[in-house]
Structures are given as C-alpha cells and as structure tokens.
Design an enzyme around this catalytic site. Structure first.
Site, PDB file in Angstrom:
ATOM      1  N   ASP A 269      -1.411   4.774   0.305  1.00 28.59           N
ATOM      2  CA  ASP A 269      -0.780   3.572  -0.223  1.00 28.59           C
ATOM      3  C   ASP A 269      -1.060   2.355   0.639  1.00 28.59           C
ATOM      4  OD1 ASP A 269       0.819   4.824   1.769  1.00 28.59           O
ATOM      5  OD2 ASP A 269       2.534   3.603   1.176  1.00 28.59           O
TER       6      ASP A 269
ATOM      7  N   GLU B 147       3.389   6.070   2.823  1.00 29.40           N
ATOM      8  CA  GLU B 147       3.613   5.814   4.253  1.00 29.40           C
ATOM      9  C   GLU B 147       4.367   4.510   4.464  1.00 29.40           C
ATOM     10  OE1 GLU B 147       2.592   4.176   8.292  1.00 29.40           O
ATOM     11  OE2 GLU B 147       2.185   3.342   6.310  1.00 29.40           O
TER      12      GLU B 147
END
Length: 486
Positions: free
Chosen positions: A77, A143
């Site tokens: 991400d 994350e």
C-alpha cells in the site's frame, strides 16, 4: 526518457508498472493480482494468507542450496495525499515524471514508499545475472494505516532466517532499529444549536504547508495545520463571542497535517476585528516559520449562515484541547545522536456521523514506556475536555542489534561497491520489523533503501542515482549470503 528506461532498467521498468496500479491502504486487490500474475509469468511459487499478504519464492542458484534463506520485504500500500482533492487514488495511475535526478509527481504522493522496495524485490527474483541462496519476497498489506499485514502474517508464510526490509529512505544508511507506535483517538459528541441570525460567518483556511512523514520529518519543525487553526480560534474566542459550525484538518495518522479549515461565526459588529486579528496572526506565523513554510497561506472568506452550530460548551472544549494537545518531538535519544526518541502527531480532526467529532493522534517512541506515557498525556488532555478517548493496539519497536550478521553483510556490500562505510542507524518511523519478531523471533534483520524525500506528502520524490546504488547493494548482499552455509 521514460521512467521504465532509467537505469537500473530491471528495477525501474517494474517500478513504472507499479505506479500505474492503484493501491491505497486497505484496497490492495489490484496490486495483489499483479504480484500473483508476476509470479505465474516467471514460473515462481506464490502464496497468500487470510489477510492478503503475498510471498513469492525462488530456489537457490545451483550449488547454493545450503545458504540461509533471505526474505526481501516491502509493503503493497501507499499513502494517498494530493493537492487535488478530487484525485481518485482508487482508480487512477500515479502521474510520475522525471525531474533531473529525481522522480516526482504532479501534486500527489509518489508511492516510492514502498513501491521501490517492491520493485527491487521483484527484480531480484527474475535476475539471473548473479548467484544467490533461496529467496523469499514478502509483500504485506495495510502498512500505512495499521500494519494489518505484518500483525496478522500467517505462521507458515516465511521460512527464512534473514530479512531485508526494503522500506528505508536514505542512501548509504542501514537501519537496525525503529520506534514503536500507538494511535490515540478522542471522540467529542455535540448538540446542534441554531446559528445566530445577527452573526456573520466565515471559513478560515490554513493551507500550503509542507506536511510530511510524522516519524521521519517530525524533527524538522514543520507547522501542523490543526495546531495553527486551533491557535487562531483560541486567540479569537478569548476576545470575542465565536460560534463554531465546522472543523476539519489533516487526513492520515502518519502524516503531518498540511491543511485545515473551520467555519465560524462572530457578531456583525466584530467583522473588522476578526480581519485585523487574522492579519496580525498571519504576520506572526510568517515570522515564526520563515524558511520552513514558505507556502503557508491562511485565508478568510465569507460564507452563508450554516444549518447549525456546535453547542458552545463542546466547541470551547474542542478549541482548547486542540490548542494545548502536544505535537512534535517530546524527547531525543540519549544513545543514538540525532535520533528522536519520542514524539506525537496531532494528525486529523474530522466531523463524523451522529454529532461526533473525531480527533486522531499518533505517538511514537523507541522506549515502550515512553510511548505509553505520551499517549496517556494526550489522553489526559482530551479527558479534561470532556471527550471519550481510545487507544489502538499499537505496534512494538525494534531493538537494535549491533552484532547482527546481516547488518555486517549489508554494510560490507556497500563498502566493497562504493568505498564508503554506510552509517548504522535507528529510525523514528515505524517499520514492520518489530511485528515480524513477535512471530518469528529468530529473524536477523536490517532495513535499507534509496534516498526518498518528503514521503507521505505530494512533494514526495526519489533520487534516481541512489536507486542504482541500492539495487547493487541488494544484489551484492544476496550474493554474499549465498556464499554462507546454514
């Protein structure tokens, strides 16, 4: 020249593909599909776990089967911040461009955090120009907004004993420790009041700030838009009757807020007083942030009377709490010079359903007890203001091991290639390494990466020459580990 044609081409061609794949946090379906198709295309073994993490494996070069297995790790991400509030991160490619020695975008985050780590891992898996032991590439989800992937990593996903986290942001530096963190949220519930008819209403905008990473940039003294807005509202409410109708600022827990706004009302007789006060305030801030926030802009525009205002008690409590809530560096490390030990970020203020205002903050520290100490200080401020407060689960720090074998190997690899001994450091930002240790306590880890600047902001950029050094260091590290025996 296009990004895909830059050197090292094997890395930049993959990075170019990644920038075209939307991958906001918690919406990693498209990048996960890309990874699985990549593995299939190159005849590599891939697997996923229940939260969507992906591991792609490659056997050792013949003759190196007994070397330790190395895990290359990055996250799928990216932080989604844009100067254009209408930019659609869920469906649009990132508009990356070459600017001299840098890659940047036209007003959005670049996603080099951690797209370049993903690209380097994938390039290593398909590069047959060097010899290595068994390789695993781990790609985690979410994350940036909760470390969900690392926190829920399947117990049998990885088998390696050495892990290279490819999520750092400085060339010629190797990181062997990081801060732990926890989020703290305050919830204010308000009653709706009638907007006084004899008041004038204004929208106060704070914008143009640099923002940045709430870990890596917190020591730079950049302005926090939420704090600047609260400060003005506090000054104004101390002299005049002020009603608050709307307040909003910041977006992400791990980004220093770049913009905020509030809709307020004052009695018709106080219109010029407010404008004068704002002009004086702007002059003060321009002096205070000279050379730090050159694009700071605060404006006031007239708006129609709102449908309602927030009851006076709650609006007063919110303004006071935001003004006195801590933000920034709390303490510096006494063990590693220049390292921030503890900090807090007043990240966002959002109007939510059911007459609720949510304030999100994020605390970090390399000392677990200090992390919770500053989190509880933040809690105390908002409790005094009548809010309901909740702490997230948080994530642990990563204690440095200066005797780490993989640290010595990555250090020697860089020194052999470039004649420079890289600095060994800890980072104030949060990395997933601490969470990996809770599930795989045997792991020997370091973190490395090329030079990135202003991550988590639309000014994010990546230094092109540093990517080649990072790539060569990674390959040489894998070669050196491949020469070892388990």
């Amino acid at each position: 020249m296009e990004i895909k044609d830059l050197q090292p081409r094997e890395v930049f061609s993959i990075f170019d593909e990644i920038t075209k794949i939307p991958r906001p946090s918690k919406k990693e379906e498209k990048i996960r599909e890309y990874l699985l198709e990549f593995a299939q295309k190159h005849n590599l073994t891939a697997k996923t776990d229940k939260v969507g993490n992906v591991v792609i494996s490659k056997p050792a070069t013949p003759g190196h089967e007994n070397a330790p297995t190395v895990i290359m790790q990055g996250h799928m991400d990216m932080v989604c911040e844009s100067n254009d509030k209408h930019f659609d991160f869920a469906n649009s490619p990132i508009p990356a461009v070459i600017d001299g020695e840098w890659i940047r975008t036209n007003g959005t985050t670049l996603g080099a955090d951690n797209g370049i780590g993903m690209a380097a891992s994938l390039a290593a898996l398909i590069d047959d120009s060097f010899e290595h032991g068994p390789l695993e590439a781990l790609f985690t989800v979410d994350e940036e907004t909760g470390m969900t992937g690392a926190n829920n990593l399947g117990p049998d996903m990885i088998t390696g004993s050495m892990l290279l986290n490819l999520d750092s942001e400085d060339d010629a530096e190797i990181f062997v420790g990081c801060a732990g963190g926890v989020d703290t949220q305050a919830f204010f519930t308000y009653n709706r009041s009638f907007a006084p008819s004899d008041f004038l209403y204004f929208k106060i905008n704070v914008e143009g700030l640099n923002g940045g990473h709430s870990g890596g940039d917190i020591h730079l003294g950049r302005a926090n838009a939420n704090k600047l807005l609260a400060r003005f509202l506090f000054l104004l409410s101390g002299k005049h009757e002020v009603v608050l109708s709307e307040i909003d600022g910041g977006n992400l827990r791990n980004a220093i807020p770049r913009a905020s706004h509030a809709v307020i009302g004052v009695h018709t007789s106080r219109k010029e007083d407010v404008r004068v006060a704002l002009n004086h305030y702007i002059a003060d801030l321009e002096n205070e942030y000279q050379g730090i926030e050159p694009n700071l802009k605060i404006t006031m525009e007239s708006v129609d009377a709102p449908d309602f205002t927030i009851d006076q008690t709650t609006s007063t409590n919110i303004i006071r709490a935001l003004y006195c809530a801590p933000h920034g560096v709390v303490s510096m490390s006494r063990e590693l010079e220049g390292l921030v030990e503890t900090s807090t970020n007043l990240a966002s203020v959002k109007m939510a359903p059911n007459n609720t205002i949510v304030v999100t903050t994020s605390q970090r520290s390399s000392v677990e007890s200090r992390k919770w100490d500053i989190a509880r200080q933040v809690e105390a401020v908002f409790l005094l203001a009548g809010a309901h407060v909740e702490h997230g689960d948080g994530y642990p720090g990563w204690q440095p091991n200066l005797e780490s074998p993989i640290m010595k190997i990555t250090r020697d690899a860089y020194q052999e290639l470039y004649g420079v001994t890289p600095a060994i450091k800890a980072i104030h930002a949060g990395l997933e390494c601490g969470l990996f240790l809770t599930k795989y306590p045997h792991l020997d880890m370091v973190s490395l990466g090329p030079t990135l600047r202003d991550v988590h902001s639309p000014s994010e950029r990546m230094h092109i020459p540093a990517v080649e050094r990072f790539w060569c260091q990674l390959k040489r590290t894998l070669e050196k580990v491949g020469e070892l025996k388990k």
